[in-house]
Design a protein around this motif. Structure first.
Motif, PDB file in Angstrom:
ATOM      1  N   ARG A 178       7.579  -2.773  -4.158  1.00 19.67           N
ATOM      2  CA  ARG A 178       6.162  -3.104  -4.304  1.00 19.67           C
ATOM      3  C   ARG A 178       5.390  -2.008  -5.032  1.00 19.67           C
ATOM      4  NH1 ARG A 178       5.009  -7.416  -0.981  1.00 19.67           N
ATOM      5  NH2 ARG A 178       6.594  -7.878   0.586  1.00 19.67           N
ATOM      6  N   ILE A 191      -0.302 -10.791 -12.174  1.00 19.96           N
ATOM      7  CA  ILE A 191       1.118 -11.051 -11.921  1.00 19.96           C
ATOM      8  C   ILE A 191       1.954 -10.853 -13.189  1.00 19.96           C
ATOM      9  CG2 ILE A 191       0.937 -13.538 -12.383  1.00 19.96           C
ATOM     10  CD1 ILE A 191       3.119 -11.919  -9.671  1.00 19.96           C
ATOM     11  N   ARG A 208       3.828  -7.564 -14.027  1.00 25.43           N
ATOM     12  CA  ARG A 208       5.107  -7.273 -13.374  1.00 25.43           C
ATOM     13  C   ARG A 208       6.305  -7.798 -14.173  1.00 25.43           C
ATOM     14  NH1 ARG A 208       4.574  -5.915  -7.891  1.00 25.43           N
ATOM     15  NH2 ARG A 208       2.482  -6.163  -7.030  1.00 25.43           N
ATOM     16  N   MET A 254       5.167 -20.893 -10.186  1.00 33.99           N
ATOM     17  CA  MET A 254       5.903 -19.881  -9.443  1.00 33.99           C
ATOM     18  C   MET A 254       6.626 -20.564  -8.285  1.00 33.99           C
ATOM     19  SD  MET A 254       3.195 -16.677  -9.349  1.00 33.99           S
ATOM     20  CE  MET A 254       2.116 -17.515  -8.188  1.00 33.99           C
ATOM     21  N   VAL A 281      10.111 -14.084  -6.018  1.00 35.31           N
ATOM     22  CA  VAL A 281       9.288 -15.132  -6.612  1.00 35.31           C
ATOM     23  C   VAL A 281       9.760 -15.299  -8.049  1.00 35.31           C
ATOM     24  CG1 VAL A 281       6.983 -15.804  -7.376  1.00 35.31           C
ATOM     25  CG2 VAL A 281       7.277 -14.673  -5.174  1.00 35.31           C
ATOM     26  N   VAL A 319       8.840 -16.400 -11.468  1.00 32.14           N
ATOM     27  CA  VAL A 319       7.617 -16.635 -12.226  1.00 32.14           C
ATOM     28  C   VAL A 319       7.985 -17.256 -13.573  1.00 32.14           C
ATOM     29  CG1 VAL A 319       5.553 -15.600 -13.237  1.00 32.14           C
ATOM     30  CG2 VAL A 319       6.487 -14.685 -11.102  1.00 32.14           C
ATOM     31  N   ILE A 364      10.668 -11.581  -9.347  1.00 27.91           N
ATOM     32  CA  ILE A 364       9.918 -10.441  -8.834  1.00 27.91           C
ATOM     33  C   ILE A 364      10.139 -10.372  -7.332  1.00 27.91           C
ATOM     34  CG2 ILE A 364       7.642  -9.391  -8.562  1.00 27.91           C
ATOM     35  CD1 ILE A 364       6.714 -10.982 -10.965  1.00 27.91           C
ATOM     36  N   ASP A 418       1.555 -13.143  -1.877  1.00 24.65           N
ATOM     37  CA  ASP A 418       1.069 -11.970  -2.614  1.00 24.65           C
ATOM     38  C   ASP A 418       1.010 -12.263  -4.109  1.00 24.65           C
ATOM     39  OD1 ASP A 418       0.850 -10.490  -0.288  1.00 24.65           O
ATOM     40  OD2 ASP A 418       2.889  -9.694  -0.425  1.00 24.65           O
ATOM     41  N   ALA A 419       1.996 -13.015  -4.602  1.00 24.10           N
ATOM     42  CA  ALA A 419       2.007 -13.367  -6.027  1.00 24.10           C
ATOM     43  C   ALA A 419       0.813 -14.254  -6.369  1.00 24.10           C
ATOM     44  CB  ALA A 419       3.312 -14.084  -6.381  1.00 24.10           C
ATOM     45  N   GLU A 470      -2.324 -12.580  -7.162  1.00 26.77           N
ATOM     46  CA  GLU A 470      -2.390 -11.888  -8.445  1.00 26.77           C
ATOM     47  C   GLU A 470      -2.488 -12.861  -9.624  1.00 26.77           C
ATOM     48  OE1 GLU A 470       0.760  -9.084  -8.869  1.00 26.77           O
ATOM     49  OE2 GLU A 470       0.166  -7.893  -7.124  1.00 26.77           O
ATOM     50  N   THR A 471      -2.932 -14.114  -9.342  1.00 27.69           N
ATOM     51  CA  THR A 471      -3.056 -15.108 -10.414  1.00 27.69           C
ATOM     52  C   THR A 471      -4.514 -15.410 -10.751  1.00 27.69           C
ATOM     53  OG1 THR A 471      -2.947 -16.945  -8.820  1.00 27.69           O
ATOM     54  CG2 THR A 471      -0.857 -16.201  -9.800  1.00 27.69           C
TER      55      THR A 471
END
Length: 265
Positions: A79, A163, A166, A178, A185, A187, A196, A202-203, A206-207
């Motif tokens: 992370r 996202i 990453r 995703m 995940v 993506v 990832i 959590d993903a 980040e979108t």
């Protein structure tokens, strides 16, 4: 899909060696080193073997360093973390396989490694300090500069979701969907897919900037990527612009139906 950190590392390695720019840099550095002949190679090798030696050293070190750094980060700092911790993990992680690669390649050209003027310990120390310095420059200078430039030049309306930062640079594009794959995940963008190591929740966080729908506990899709909502074998599925179909669970069916009605207005 059942992927481990090793599989993830191999995917990253494939991405690195698929880049023409990376190959251009490696060949350029290898040829320059082969001509100049550092570490006593000028005295002990003829020009052609010397260039071949340094090309193998550069390509082998680059590949070994990528494997070591990516695997170390996936296992120790999946992370992310403080800058110093990232530099240490990536630098130490890359130094061990790089040293092994350099020793293995050198044995092909120097049966007596003392001809290089370096002991095994000295070689490892060189690789360690080079790895730490390189990761320090990449993590502390290059990446922040690239991030600032991207932020300054990109208009607010075209702000990319976090996202995508990453993903490997050649995979960053329009976010499609995703999906969960064990602890990863997957993506998907219009340029491909990448794994990832993180939770889907959590993903999703980040979108920001991409309107999306949760259609299943394991799948989230971007609204712009939805081509149609269909019923296949008594199951509702979302069909993407790529033709791929993702299942819709009952708990998210109302949300998908609401999107479908809104899209037809």
């Amino acid at each position: 899909m059942n992927d481990s950190p090793i599989h993830f590392t191999l995917r990253q390695l494939h991405g690195v060696f698929s880049s023409p720019l990376a190959w251009g840099i490696m060949v350029g550095v290898g040829v320059i080193a082969g001509i100049t002949g550092p570490f006593s190679t000028f005295e002990h090798l003829a020009p052609a073997p010397r260039i071949a030696y340094w090309l193998l050293i550069v390509v082998g070190s680059y590949g070994a360093g990528t494997i070591g750094a990516t695997l170390a980060q996936a296992l120790i700092l999946p992370r992310g973390g403080p800058l110093i911790a990232r530099i240490a993990v990536l630098g130490i992680g890359s130094s061990i396989p790089v040293t092994a690669a350099v020793v293995s390649i050198s044995w092909l050209f120097f049966p007596d490694l003392s001809d290089t003027g370096l002991s095994l310990l000295e070689l490892y120390i060189y690789c360690l300090f080079i790895g730490l310095a390189l990761m320090g420059v990449i993590e502390g200078v290059v990446e922040p500069q690239l991030e600032r430039r991207k932020t300054q030049t990109a208009p607010e309306t075209a702000k990319m979701p976090k996202i995508l930062d990453r993903l490997p640079k050649d995979m960053r594009g329009s976010l499609s969907h995703m999906s969960m794959a064990d602890h990863y995940v997957e993506v998907h963008t219009n340029k491909g897919k990448s794994l990832i190591l993180m939770r889907l929740s959590d993903a999703i966080g980040e979108t920001e900037g991409v309107e999306g729908l949760q259609i299943h506990r394991s799948h989230r899709v971007a609204r712009a990527a939805i081509a149609a909502v269909r019923r296949v074998d008594n199951r509702v599925v979302v069909e993407l612009a790529t033709g791929e179909r993702l299942p819709v669970s009952r708990s998210y069916l109302a949300t998908v139906r609401a999107h479908e009605k809104g899209a037809t207005r």
